[in-house]
Design an enzyme around this catalytic site. Structure first.
Site, PDB file in Angstrom:
ATOM      1  N   ASN A 192       0.851  -1.188   0.000  1.00  0.00           N
ATOM      2  CA  ASN A 192       0.000   0.000   0.000  1.00  0.00           C
ATOM      3  C   ASN A 192       0.895   1.250   0.000  1.00  0.00           C
ATOM      4  O   ASN A 192       1.703   1.436   0.911  1.00  0.00           O
ATOM      5  CB  ASN A 192      -0.892  -0.057   1.251  1.00  0.00           C
TER       6      ASN A 192
ATOM      7  N   HIS B  82       0.987   6.184   1.793  1.00  0.00           N
ATOM      8  CA  HIS B  82       1.789   7.139   2.573  1.00  0.00           C
ATOM      9  C   HIS B  82       2.969   7.719   1.799  1.00  0.00           C
ATOM     10  O   HIS B  82       3.601   8.657   2.261  1.00  0.00           O
ATOM     11  CB  HIS B  82       2.187   6.527   3.910  1.00  0.00           C
TER      12      HIS B  82
ATOM     13  N   HIS C  84      -5.688   3.513  -1.601  1.00  0.00           N
ATOM     14  CA  HIS C  84      -7.019   3.808  -1.056  1.00  0.00           C
ATOM     15  C   HIS C  84      -7.392   5.225  -1.470  1.00  0.00           C
ATOM     16  O   HIS C  84      -6.801   6.194  -0.995  1.00  0.00           O
ATOM     17  CB  HIS C  84      -6.958   3.676   0.480  1.00  0.00           C
TER      18      HIS C  84
ATOM     19  N   ARG D 274      -9.510   7.782  -0.774  1.00  0.00           N
ATOM     20  CA  ARG D 274     -10.453   8.150   0.283  1.00  0.00           C
ATOM     21  C   ARG D 274     -11.367   9.285  -0.158  1.00  0.00           C
ATOM     22  O   ARG D 274     -11.004  10.085  -1.014  1.00  0.00           O
ATOM     23  CB  ARG D 274      -9.675   8.609   1.532  1.00  0.00           C
TER      24      ARG D 274
ATOM     25  N   ARG E 275      -7.161  12.462   1.149  1.00  0.00           N
ATOM     26  CA  ARG E 275      -6.065  12.944   1.997  1.00  0.00           C
ATOM     27  C   ARG E 275      -4.697  12.450   1.531  1.00  0.00           C
ATOM     28  O   ARG E 275      -3.695  13.053   1.825  1.00  0.00           O
ATOM     29  CB  ARG E 275      -6.291  12.557   3.458  1.00  0.00           C
ATOM     30  N   HIS E 276      -4.652  11.335   0.811  1.00  0.00           N
ATOM     31  CA  HIS E 276      -3.344  10.900   0.265  1.00  0.00           C
ATOM     32  C   HIS E 276      -3.445  10.654  -1.240  1.00  0.00           C
ATOM     33  O   HIS E 276      -3.073  11.525  -2.021  1.00  0.00           O
ATOM     34  CB  HIS E 276      -2.726   9.738   1.048  1.00  0.00           C
TER      35      HIS E 276
ATOM     36  N   GLU F  61      -8.658   0.248  -3.053  1.00  0.00           N
ATOM     37  CA  GLU F  61      -9.508   0.225  -1.855  1.00  0.00           C
ATOM     38  C   GLU F  61     -10.470   1.400  -1.973  1.00  0.00           C
ATOM     39  O   GLU F  61     -10.041   2.535  -2.240  1.00  0.00           O
ATOM     40  CB  GLU F  61      -8.665   0.397  -0.597  1.00  0.00           C
TER      41      GLU F  61
ATOM     42  N   THR G 232      -8.503   3.070   8.565  1.00  0.00           N
ATOM     43  CA  THR G 232      -9.716   2.244   8.526  1.00  0.00           C
ATOM     44  C   THR G 232      -9.790   1.406   9.803  1.00  0.00           C
ATOM     45  O   THR G 232      -9.036   0.459   9.983  1.00  0.00           O
ATOM     46  CB  THR G 232      -9.692   1.331   7.277  1.00  0.00           C
TER      47      THR G 232
ATOM     48  N   GLU H  50     -10.964  -9.730   2.886  1.00  0.00           N
ATOM     49  CA  GLU H  50      -9.713  -9.331   3.537  1.00  0.00           C
ATOM     50  C   GLU H  50     -10.020  -9.167   5.019  1.00  0.00           C
ATOM     51  O   GLU H  50     -10.906  -8.391   5.398  1.00  0.00           O
ATOM     52  CB  GLU H  50      -9.164  -8.032   2.945  1.00  0.00           C
TER      53      GLU H  50
ATOM     54  N   HIS I 196      -3.837  -4.701   7.620  1.00  0.00           N
ATOM     55  CA  HIS I 196      -3.974  -3.591   8.555  1.00  0.00           C
ATOM     56  C   HIS I 196      -3.068  -3.759   9.766  1.00  0.00           C
ATOM     57  O   HIS I 196      -3.198  -4.730  10.518  1.00  0.00           O
ATOM     58  CB  HIS I 196      -5.403  -3.334   9.030  1.00  0.00           C
TER      59      HIS I 196
HETATM   60  N1  PXP Z   1      -5.858  -3.361   3.879  1.00  0.00           N
HETATM   61  C1  PXP Z   1      -6.863  -2.466   3.914  1.00  0.00           C
HETATM   62  C2  PXP Z   1      -8.205  -2.894   3.435  1.00  0.00           C
HETATM   63  C3  PXP Z   1      -6.643  -1.146   4.395  1.00  0.00           C
HETATM   64  O1  PXP Z   1      -7.665  -0.281   4.444  1.00  0.00           O
HETATM   65  C4  PXP Z   1      -5.349  -0.782   4.790  1.00  0.00           C
HETATM   66  C5  PXP Z   1      -5.093   0.625   5.256  1.00  0.00           C
HETATM   67  O2  PXP Z   1      -5.345   1.515   4.214  1.00  0.00           O
HETATM   68  C6  PXP Z   1      -4.331  -1.735   4.701  1.00  0.00           C
HETATM   69  C7  PXP Z   1      -4.617  -3.031   4.269  1.00  0.00           C
HETATM   70  C8  PXP Z   1      -2.922  -1.411   5.083  1.00  0.00           C
HETATM   71  O3  PXP Z   1      -2.837  -1.123   6.429  1.00  0.00           O
HETATM   72  P1  PXP Z   1      -1.475  -0.579   7.031  1.00  0.00           P
HETATM   73  O4  PXP Z   1      -1.188   0.707   6.344  1.00  0.00           O
HETATM   74  O5  PXP Z   1      -1.763  -0.428   8.480  1.00  0.00           O
HETATM   75  O6  PXP Z   1      -0.431  -1.615   6.740  1.00  0.00           O
END
Ligand code: PXP
Length: 238
Positions: free
Chosen positions: A7, A10, A43, A45, A49-50, A70, A101, A151, A192
């Site tokens: 992901n 960030h 994601h 959003r 925001r990102h 996402e 999330t 997931e 997550h």
């Molecule tokens: N999976 C999903 C569905 C998420 O919403 C997120 C956070 O955006 C992640 C995985 C990744 O989580 P983390 O950034 O905490 O590794």
């Protein structure tokens, strides 16, 4: 081998801090793919925001970059998904004020809408997963809604691992969720809050086919660099 979805939200967070184009998202996506990611998770959003719409538009042009989008389960996002045609979609709950999330989807409350959205995405051959808490009821409902994958939200177990608390109960929930999902023909993903330790624990569960990890990978890369961090996770995924 568990697939590793990275992901890159960030990377966009850092870029947005200066409002210009560094670090560049396309470059980041290509770089993590070259270094062993199996897919790129972003994601989009509601508050942007990102990741921004333009990021999705640019990334979508590169079919060599498998995108896992996402998104919240609503018609506005569905329209965006259909326009950008990502390889995968993961439907997530979204609250504007949350930092991240915080939990899985409320499948009962959003049953009708989710059914319609999943059906549309299934028809377009976009692999769709539902981001849910690890509980048996939500697994059954996911099947009923028509998703091909789920997931599991691993925020709770990851927090416990980090604070060295007992994880027995959480782990049991995850394992029984995996077993039921598998018996219903649902592919299981997890994500997550994962770091090396929690990913290593969950990698022992053979029914988990994909990890999606973001925050820790980007943060840890400040110290070790992205290729080393990805390499460590690839070893865990083996
Ligand atoms: N999976 C999903 C569905 C998420 O919403 C997120 C956070 O955006 C992640 C995985 C990744 O989580 P983390 O950034 O905490 O590794």
């Amino acid at each position: 081998m568990i697939r590793l979805g990275i992901n890159i939200d960030h990377v966009a967070t850092i870029r947005n801090a200066r409002g210009e184009d560094h670090p560049n998202i396309l470059k980041a996506a290509k770089f993590v793919m070259k270094n062993g990611a199996d897919l790129i998770t972003i994601h989009l959003r509601e508050d942007r925001r990102h990741i921004k719409d333009i990021d999705l538009k640019i990334l979508s042009k590169f079919k060599s970059i498998p995108i896992n989008l996402e998104m919240a389960g609503n018609n506005r996002m569905l329209k965006i998904a259909l326009n950008s045609n990502p390889k995968y979609v993961c439907i997530v709950p979204e609250k504007r004020e949350e930092l991240t999330t915080e939990g899985g989807l409320n499948l009962k409350k959003n049953n009708k809408t989710l059914k319609k959205i999943v059906k549309t995405l299934n028809n377009k051959k976009i692999r769709t997963s539902l981001f849910i808490n690890p509980n048996l009821n939500d697994i059954k409902l996911s099947k009923e809604i028509g998703a091909k994958c789920i997931e599991l939200h691993t925020g709770s177990i990851s927090r416990k691992v980090r604070s060295k608390k007992n994880i027995e109960k959480e782990l049991k929930k995850i394992i029984s969720s995996c077993n039921l999902a598998n018996s219903l023909g649902l592919e299981v993903h997890a994500g997550h809050g994962l770091d090396y330790k929690s990913a290593r624990i969950l990698s022992k569960i053979k029914l988990i086919k994909e990890f999606n990890i973001g925050h820790f990978i980007v943060g840890e890369s400040f110290f070790l660099g992205l290729p080393s961090v990805i390499n460590k996770f690839k070893k865990i995924c083996k």
